[in-house]
Design an enzyme around this catalytic site. Sequence first.
Site, PDB file in Angstrom:
ATOM      1  N   LYS A  69       0.877  -1.181   0.000  1.00  0.00           N
ATOM      2  CA  LYS A  69       0.000   0.000   0.000  1.00  0.00           C
ATOM      3  C   LYS A  69       0.910   1.225   0.000  1.00  0.00           C
ATOM      4  O   LYS A  69       1.615   1.506   0.976  1.00  0.00           O
ATOM      5  CB  LYS A  69      -0.903  -0.046   1.235  1.00  0.00           C
ATOM      6  CG  LYS A  69      -1.794   1.170   1.360  1.00  0.00           C
ATOM      7  CD  LYS A  69      -3.033   0.838   2.158  1.00  0.00           C
ATOM      8  CE  LYS A  69      -3.370   1.924   3.147  1.00  0.00           C
ATOM      9  NZ  LYS A  69      -4.736   1.841   3.630  1.00  0.00           N
ATOM     10  N   LYS A 125       1.824   4.997   0.022  1.00  0.00           N
ATOM     11  CA  LYS A 125       1.300   6.282   0.491  1.00  0.00           C
ATOM     12  C   LYS A 125       1.799   7.405  -0.414  1.00  0.00           C
ATOM     13  O   LYS A 125       3.017   7.560  -0.628  1.00  0.00           O
ATOM     14  CB  LYS A 125       1.763   6.536   1.933  1.00  0.00           C
ATOM     15  CG  LYS A 125       1.095   5.622   2.938  1.00  0.00           C
ATOM     16  CD  LYS A 125      -0.378   5.959   3.125  1.00  0.00           C
ATOM     17  CE  LYS A 125      -0.978   5.169   4.277  1.00  0.00           C
ATOM     18  NZ  LYS A 125      -2.405   5.436   4.459  1.00  0.00           N
ATOM     19  N   ASP A 170      -2.762   4.909  -1.761  1.00  0.00           N
ATOM     20  CA  ASP A 170      -3.572   5.636  -0.769  1.00  0.00           C
ATOM     21  C   ASP A 170      -3.094   7.080  -0.701  1.00  0.00           C
ATOM     22  O   ASP A 170      -1.999   7.365  -0.197  1.00  0.00           O
ATOM     23  CB  ASP A 170      -3.455   4.976   0.612  1.00  0.00           C
ATOM     24  CG  ASP A 170      -4.453   5.561   1.612  1.00  0.00           C
ATOM     25  OD1 ASP A 170      -5.171   6.511   1.245  1.00  0.00           O
ATOM     26  OD2 ASP A 170      -4.510   5.062   2.756  1.00  0.00           O
ATOM     27  N   GLU A 197      -7.129   4.592  -3.013  1.00  0.00           N
ATOM     28  CA  GLU A 197      -7.851   4.794  -1.748  1.00  0.00           C
ATOM     29  C   GLU A 197      -7.942   6.286  -1.445  1.00  0.00           C
ATOM     30  O   GLU A 197      -6.934   6.998  -1.474  1.00  0.00           O
ATOM     31  CB  GLU A 197      -7.086   4.055  -0.645  1.00  0.00           C
ATOM     32  CG  GLU A 197      -7.684   4.189   0.737  1.00  0.00           C
ATOM     33  CD  GLU A 197      -7.060   3.204   1.739  1.00  0.00           C
ATOM     34  OE1 GLU A 197      -6.412   2.219   1.307  1.00  0.00           O
ATOM     35  OE2 GLU A 197      -7.221   3.417   2.945  1.00  0.00           O
ATOM     36  N   ASP A 255     -12.105   5.484   2.213  1.00  0.00           N
ATOM     37  CA  ASP A 255     -11.632   5.287   3.593  1.00  0.00           C
ATOM     38  C   ASP A 255     -12.222   6.398   4.478  1.00  0.00           C
ATOM     39  O   ASP A 255     -13.285   6.227   5.070  1.00  0.00           O
ATOM     40  CB  ASP A 255     -10.096   5.273   3.612  1.00  0.00           C
ATOM     41  CG  ASP A 255      -9.530   5.031   5.004  1.00  0.00           C
ATOM     42  OD1 ASP A 255     -10.325   4.763   5.926  1.00  0.00           O
ATOM     43  OD2 ASP A 255      -8.305   5.121   5.201  1.00  0.00           O
ATOM     44  N   LYS A 258     -12.774   0.270   9.176  1.00  0.00           N
ATOM     45  CA  LYS A 258     -11.805   0.327  10.286  1.00  0.00           C
ATOM     46  C   LYS A 258     -12.600   0.453  11.579  1.00  0.00           C
ATOM     47  O   LYS A 258     -13.496   1.308  11.676  1.00  0.00           O
ATOM     48  CB  LYS A 258     -10.914   1.557  10.160  1.00  0.00           C
ATOM     49  CG  LYS A 258      -9.874   1.507   9.072  1.00  0.00           C
ATOM     50  CD  LYS A 258      -9.044   2.789   9.114  1.00  0.00           C
ATOM     51  CE  LYS A 258      -8.105   2.877   7.942  1.00  0.00           C
ATOM     52  NZ  LYS A 258      -7.656   4.263   7.716  1.00  0.00           N
ATOM     53  N   ASP A 302      -1.608  -4.146   8.769  1.00  0.00           N
ATOM     54  CA  ASP A 302      -0.151  -4.252   8.855  1.00  0.00           C
ATOM     55  C   ASP A 302       0.454  -3.511  10.038  1.00  0.00           C
ATOM     56  O   ASP A 302       1.675  -3.513  10.211  1.00  0.00           O
ATOM     57  CB  ASP A 302       0.466  -3.692   7.565  1.00  0.00           C
ATOM     58  CG  ASP A 302       0.096  -2.225   7.343  1.00  0.00           C
ATOM     59  OD1 ASP A 302      -0.872  -1.739   7.966  1.00  0.00           O
ATOM     60  OD2 ASP A 302       0.791  -1.557   6.555  1.00  0.00           O
TER      61      ASP A 302
HETATM   62  C1  LIG Z   1      -1.550   1.541   8.952  1.00  0.00           C
HETATM   63  C2  LIG Z   1      -2.499   1.366   7.793  1.00  0.00           C
HETATM   64  N1  LIG Z   1      -1.921   0.582   6.781  1.00  0.00           N
HETATM   65  C3  LIG Z   1      -2.905   2.715   7.226  1.00  0.00           C
HETATM   66  O1  LIG Z   1      -2.340   3.149   6.270  1.00  0.00           O
HETATM   67  N2  LIG Z   1      -3.917   3.328   7.848  1.00  0.00           N
HETATM   68  C4  LIG Z   1      -4.448   4.614   7.538  1.00  0.00           C
HETATM   69  C5  LIG Z   1      -3.660   5.745   8.030  1.00  0.00           C
HETATM   70  C6  LIG Z   1      -3.864   5.830   9.505  1.00  0.00           C
HETATM   71  C7  LIG Z   1      -2.987   6.696  10.322  1.00  0.00           C
HETATM   72  O2  LIG Z   1      -2.641   7.819   9.952  1.00  0.00           O
HETATM   73  O3  LIG Z   1      -2.729   6.225  11.452  1.00  0.00           O
HETATM   74  C8  LIG Z   1      -5.062   4.747   6.177  1.00  0.00           C
HETATM   75  O4  LIG Z   1      -5.217   5.839   5.688  1.00  0.00           O
HETATM   76  O5  LIG Z   1      -5.491   3.753   5.602  1.00  0.00           O
HETATM   77 MG    MG Z   2      -6.472   5.109   3.990  1.00  0.00          MG
END
Ligand SMILES: C[C@H](N)C(=O)N[C@@H](CCC(=O)O)C(=O)O
Ligand code: MG
Length: 362
Positions: free
Chosen positions: A159, A161, A189, A217, A242, A266, A322
């Site tokens: 995933k 970022k 994401d 995402e 999300d 979540k 994760d």
């Molecule tokens: C940890 C998980 N893989 C993740 O990316 N979660 C969030 C971000 C959450 C955070 O900032 O603690 C997400 O956006 O999906």
């Molecule tokens: Mg997210």
Amino acid sequence: MKISGIRTALLKAPLKNPFVTSLRRVDALEDLVVIIECDDGSIGYGEGAPTPVITGETIGSMRAAIALMEPFLVGREIEEFDTLLDHVHSHIIKNTTAKSALEIALYDLKAKSLSLPLYRMLGGEKRVFETDLTISMGEIDKMIADCLDAVSLGYNSLKIKIGDDPQKDIERIIAIHEALDDSIRLRLDANQGWTAKQSVELLQGIEKRGIIAEFIEQPVAADDIEGLKYIKERVQTPLLADESIFSLKDARRLLELEAIDYVNIKLAKTGGISEALALADLSSDFGVKCMIGCMLEGPISVTAGVHVASAKADVITMLDLDAVSLLASHPVETSVQYDQSQIALSDDLGLGIFGVGELQFL
Ligand SMILES: C[C@H](N)C(=O)N[C@@H](CCC(=O)O)C(=O)O
Ligand SMILES: [Mg+2]
């Protein structure tokens, strides 16, 4: 089995690497553990990580919300489970991570009172699940190196970022895609970082190069529902919501509009397990599959998510659980096994959490 007390403690844990998204950077985990004690010595464990930029909560606000609910729970029997859940949800709006932490502990106790692992109480099976691994946003070389490390550890889904700068994001995606074997699934994401127009330009741009990610995402702001619809009508890359979906009401609106392809469930957004199960059912009614995700949080609440994944395996087809793997160490003793991409449920009762080590009680 009567609730005799509720205690909260800080759980601090180092990360392997700083966790960086377009919304925030975190250098160490700090979350809240909830311990519900019963008169027969039974203990229920719950947990939640405040994510101010997503849920608006802090450790302080979570403690205050839990203190508000405490008098409605202490002295009651676990057998009055539905009433207990009702109390968690009816005395304060929002505060979803605090509610989730309490709910997780109540579900742990309820399953223990039935002498069942939680997933069995919820109708699931003992299974091994596969999660992705999150690659923090940063310079391209570092992101590629992190991706290659993850692949060498056996991860099949990454995933990625992104979301701070659309031009840089295109470069990141192209470079990462080139560096990896085609068998590795890329989940993107943007954590609300783009506008709808930027999203379409960027996604069409990578699609023309033959890059179709498993999903994009939350490309746009949480409340930009029109933006999600606009993107969905113009790109091939599946769209996963999300931050736009906390409640059933949020989800119903997006599902009725056909504005998304997938839902990210979540517990910290739904306010715990009960609404997460209902959200999975609602998505299923619309024929939409879900991912179960997590915040940057600890092993107790992530484990609760794994039990939910087992209960709704027909509709929760993807895991982004994760967070435990992102920690360098943690004090929680659990029989649920976290081995890189593989997460294996156990036969133990409740969540399968035995202890929480040395915590700082508040
Ligand atoms: C940890 C998980 N893989 C993740 O990316 N979660 C969030 C971000 C959450 C955070 O900032 O603690 C997400 O956006 O999906
Ligand atoms: Mg997210």
